[in-house]
Design an enzyme around this catalytic site. Structure first.
Site, PDB file in Angstrom:
ATOM      1  N   ASP A  49       4.818   3.108  -8.251  1.00 22.65           N
ATOM      2  CA  ASP A  49       5.851   2.103  -7.990  1.00 22.65           C
ATOM      3  C   ASP A  49       7.189   2.706  -8.383  1.00 22.65           C
ATOM      4  OD1 ASP A  49       4.060   0.144  -7.109  1.00 22.65           O
ATOM      5  OD2 ASP A  49       3.781  -0.672  -9.114  1.00 22.65           O
ATOM      6  N   ASP A 105       3.903  -2.377  -1.027  1.00 22.14           N
ATOM      7  CA  ASP A 105       4.048  -3.747  -1.530  1.00 22.14           C
ATOM      8  C   ASP A 105       5.015  -4.542  -0.650  1.00 22.14           C
ATOM      9  OD1 ASP A 105       2.392  -3.057  -3.674  1.00 22.14           O
ATOM     10  OD2 ASP A 105       4.081  -2.623  -5.004  1.00 22.14           O
TER      11      ASP A 105
END
Length: 167
Positions: free
Chosen positions: A116, A132
């Protein structure tokens, strides 16, 4: 031919996701955050062993099983959608959801964590990635489609039968 194009779209989207994660790992790992918009948006490297918001840490097998089941369900749904212009938005949304699921699943299987790197500091939103975005934005668009675009009769291809409570 149309299914082949859908597959190509999924592959391209997964490559974009994986490339952005590669860039994040290469350029952001072991570094401080990089402010894109000071106090609002940053690039911040994180290795997430959980799901959204860090839930269910280190449950890789569970995530892979859920991802496979989800993808199979979406593929089944996708195969039932009529090839009409009216359903084009639904097709694209499902393509993005599949690509996002595959992108994060690849990370979990290969790295045992998901990379991330996108962080909205202004609202202290959990750090996330491109896959995401695919899934989250698509889910919102899917809800909007079902609330405002598709009517009940549009969804007959699903073979959902109403149960009459008076019978």
């Amino acid at each position: 031919m149309k299914k082949f194009l859908a597959l190509i779209w999924v592959i391209v989207l997964v490559i974009i996701d994986q490339y952005t994660k590669f860039l994040a790992k290469t350029n952001l790992e072991n570094q401080d955050s990089i402010a894109i918009i000071k106090g609002v948006f940053e690039l911040h490297y994180l290795e997430n062993t959980g799901a959204a918001f860090g839930m269910l840490q280190d449950q890789i097998l569970l995530f892979v099983i859920i991802t496979i089941i989800t993808i199979l369900m979406i593929l089944y749904l996708y195969s039932r959608i009529p090839y009409e212009k009216h359903f084009t938005p639904l097709r694209y949304i499902l393509i993005f959801i599949i690509a996002g699921a595959i992108g994060n699943c690849i990370d979990r299987v290969v790295n045992r964590y998901v990379v991330d790197f996108l962080y909205f500091k202004l609202i202290d939103f959990p750090i996330f990635n491109v896959a995401d975005c695919y899934v989250s934005i698509s889910a919102v668009l899917l809800i909007i489609l079902f609330l405002f675009h598709y009517k009940e009769e549009d969804l007959e291809f699903l073979n959902l039968k109403k149960v009459d409570k008076h019978e």
